[in-house]
Enzyme design. Sequence first.
Site, short mmCIF file in Angstrom:
data_model
loop_
_atom_site.label_atom_id
_atom_site.label_comp_id
_atom_site.label_asym_id
_atom_site.label_seq_id
_atom_site.Cartn_x
_atom_site.Cartn_y
_atom_site.Cartn_z
N CYS A 120 -11.81 1.80 -15.05
CA CYS A 120 -11.73 2.05 -16.16
C CYS A 120 -11.91 3.73 -15.61
CB CYS A 120 -11.53 2.81 -17.22
SG CYS A 120 -10.69 1.43 -18.32
N ARG A 129 -8.90 4.38 -8.30
CA ARG A 129 -9.72 2.98 -9.53
C ARG A 129 -8.56 1.81 -9.84
NH1 ARG A 129 -15.24 4.00 -10.91
NH2 ARG A 129 -15.26 3.35 -12.23
N TRP A 177 -8.24 0.86 -16.94
CA TRP A 177 -8.22 -0.73 -16.67
C TRP A 177 -8.00 -1.40 -17.60
CZ3 TRP A 177 -6.20 -3.14 -11.88
CH2 TRP A 177 -6.42 -4.12 -11.98
N ASN A 185 -15.40 3.01 -20.22
CA ASN A 185 -15.42 1.90 -19.17
C ASN A 185 -16.21 1.17 -19.17
OD1 ASN A 185 -15.49 0.19 -17.02
ND2 ASN A 185 -16.25 2.43 -15.06
N GLY A 186 -16.07 -0.77 -18.90
CA GLY A 186 -17.16 -1.83 -19.32
C GLY A 186 -16.38 -2.52 -20.14
N GLU A 229 -10.66 -19.93 4.33
CA GLU A 229 -10.40 -18.97 3.56
C GLU A 229 -10.70 -17.61 5.09
OE1 GLU A 229 -9.17 -16.74 1.60
OE2 GLU A 229 -9.87 -14.85 1.25
N LYS A 274 -9.56 -14.25 6.54
CA LYS A 274 -9.68 -13.31 6.45
C LYS A 274 -9.72 -12.45 8.20
CE LYS A 274 -9.31 -12.34 3.18
NZ LYS A 274 -8.79 -12.52 2.41
N GLU A 292 -5.98 -11.37 9.32
CA GLU A 292 -5.24 -10.54 8.77
C GLU A 292 -5.52 -8.84 9.03
OE1 GLU A 292 -6.33 -11.12 3.96
OE2 GLU A 292 -4.58 -9.65 3.73
N HIS A 340 -8.89 -35.28 15.75
CA HIS A 340 -7.24 -35.50 15.38
C HIS A 340 -6.42 -34.61 15.86
CE1 HIS A 340 -9.01 -38.92 13.33
NE2 HIS A 340 -10.10 -38.32 11.99
N LYS A 370 -0.28 -5.15 -0.41
CA LYS A 370 -0.95 -5.61 -0.98
C LYS A 370 -0.45 -6.97 -2.34
CE LYS A 370 -4.88 -6.10 -3.32
NZ LYS A 370 -6.18 -6.49 -2.81
O1 M6R Z 1 -1.78 -11.14 -5.57
P1 M6R Z 1 -1.92 -12.69 -4.82
O2 M6R Z 1 -2.69 -13.07 -5.05
O3 M6R Z 1 -0.71 -13.43 -5.84
O4 M6R Z 1 -1.30 -12.25 -3.47
C1 M6R Z 1 -1.26 -14.03 -2.59
C2 M6R Z 1 -1.44 -13.44 -1.01
O5 M6R Z 1 -0.73 -12.64 -1.08
C3 M6R Z 1 -3.16 -12.51 -1.25
O6 M6R Z 1 -3.78 -13.45 -1.37
C4 M6R Z 1 -3.16 -12.62 -0.27
O7 M6R Z 1 -3.13 -13.97 1.06
C5 M6R Z 1 -4.36 -11.91 1.05
N1 M6R Z 1 -3.82 -10.28 1.43
C6 M6R Z 1 -4.92 -12.06 1.49
O8 M6R Z 1 -6.61 -11.65 1.64
#
Ligand code: M6R
Length: 606
Positions: free
Chosen positions: A2, A27, A73, A97-98, A479, A483, A486, A502, A601
């Site tokens: 928020c 935010r 939020w 907010n909180g 992960e 990251k 990406e 393997h 996103k």
């Molecule tokens: O909103 P979601 O968690 O369902 O999104 C899934 C993926 O698109 C998301 O986690 C994507 O892999 C990330 N942007 C990676 O950092």
Amino acid sequence: MCGIVGYIGNGEASQIIINSLKKLEYRGYDSAGIALIDDNGNTALYKEEGEISNLELILPAITSHIGIGHTRWATHGKPITKNAHPHSSGNISLVHNGIIENYMELKEELVLEGYEFSSDTDTEVLAHLVKKYYTGDLHTALRTALGYVHGSYALAVLSKDHPDELIAARKDSPLIIGMGDHENFIASDIPAVLEYTKRVIYIDNFELVSVKQDSIQVFDLEGNHKKKEEHIIEWDPEAAEKAGYSHFMLKEIHEQTNSIHETMLGRLHELEGDVIFDELGLSRAQISQIQRIEIIACGTSYNAGLLGKYLFEKLAGIHTDVDSASEFRYSSPVITPGTLVMAITQSGETADTLAAVHEATYYECKTLAITNVVGSTISRDASSTIYTRAGPEIGVAASKSFTSQVVVLYLLAILFARVRYTMDADKAQQLQSELRKIPGHVRQILENERSIQKCALKFAKTNDYFFIGRNINYPIALEGALKLKEISYIHAEGYAAGELKHGPLALITKDVPVVAIAPQGHTYDKILSNIKEVKARDASVIAIADMDDTEIKKYVDAVLPIPKTDEILSPILSSVVVQLLAYYTALELNCSIDKPRNLAKSVTVE
Ligand code: M6R
């Protein structure tokens, strides 16, 4: 998260508050509201679902010089108009907010005393509590009310009985005061006031502030005066939205010291070793009868799900499968009513994950969503929803939303284990007390950020990277690779370290850095062997290892240390390190970090 705003001065309060709220839009929010005292001494209150522009449409021209505003939020209660702030009781209105952790018990008491609630929020109890203790002195009323509250808050309070003063208070949620010329401001963050003043005071925990047109006074919760330092802000407005960080992703990585804490807030009960999820929608009997867990998710959320598999199987003895939602929806899943289907999605809007939930619903099993966005589509489609409370994430790359998903999975695994008698209270208490230390450990990693940056620079010019881990560290290898590719566009592979021989070992040369996730634990010797395996092929090895591990230094080119914690919790810490490694690599390569090419996103299409 928020956003709160307060204004008192010669200016037109409604315009200034709306303008300041717009500066807090970054935010994230789902509704907005404003309360003003007009020049006739009456309170005017307006709130509306959706964008601030919706609120502007219903806001009449009001001459006012004092008011409070809010962008919400949602954390408790749907993102609808009745839950938007300000919330009022009698002549008192406030924005918050909180999270008020103990709002349910406070609400029950207030209802018994005759207070009527018009929202589903935790915040409304605060408005009624301040009213309850008000006998003419707003400071005392607020201080007394706050004495009954557990949780986090940044507050701005307005009362038509005190039309020349706003009161603000803070515990664990950000709050600043902007100091102008015959006008003063309350805000969650600096961008809200930057157009009007560069002079700010940062409010600390357990401080209460009296804000008048020509004075600011700060008190502790006993009512003693406190001296505060004034700061001059030199940021431009864009830098201010990122709180001075160069990217939202870096800001969000840093916010994990707080977001992880918010995820746990009110859910850990260390004394009994229990975990409370009011929103779980499963009775103890239903938890006992779960035969299998099926986790469906995409991308980073899928990696969180993989970690969940280790937790549910190791701690609670429940067989768990993890499927990519995009695959699951076209497979022939063997699902029975005894299967608990868990859908993990930060946005709550990922098309494949939603379709997979629809598919699962067809089998008449329970579906549990874990998401960060209150009111998102998945929260309406699943049988029940747990919110991760990481706060809005603007960077496309998931960082704080991932660690909060993972923390929810730890809590669920402990809960299931306790109900199914696979974990005794001592072990649960010990894990919970280690969990509470995690935000502090994350802070320690962030303090060592420069050495992670140095390591990232050293290897940034490479074409390929490998991330390896075993057992519970394997999802972090995945992960880390995700990251890095990406946001830096470097090809990266995440592998279960035992799988190297393997096939992928053929790719390991002196030009391929290998990140080994290697905290001490039951597979430590095994990962050491894997490290020696790749060193024998001349690869450079970066180890993510325990701070006190002196052995591993002998075999690797760089160590990125993490504080010592329970073996099972270390993936949370390793994930912060791989986020920073990816971030600084992308920074060195001058990539578009917050908006990587071709990615969105929220992936709302198949
Ligand atoms: O909103 P979601 O968690 O369902 O999104 C899934 C993926 O698109 C998301 O986690 C994507 O892999 C990330 N942007 C990676 O950092």
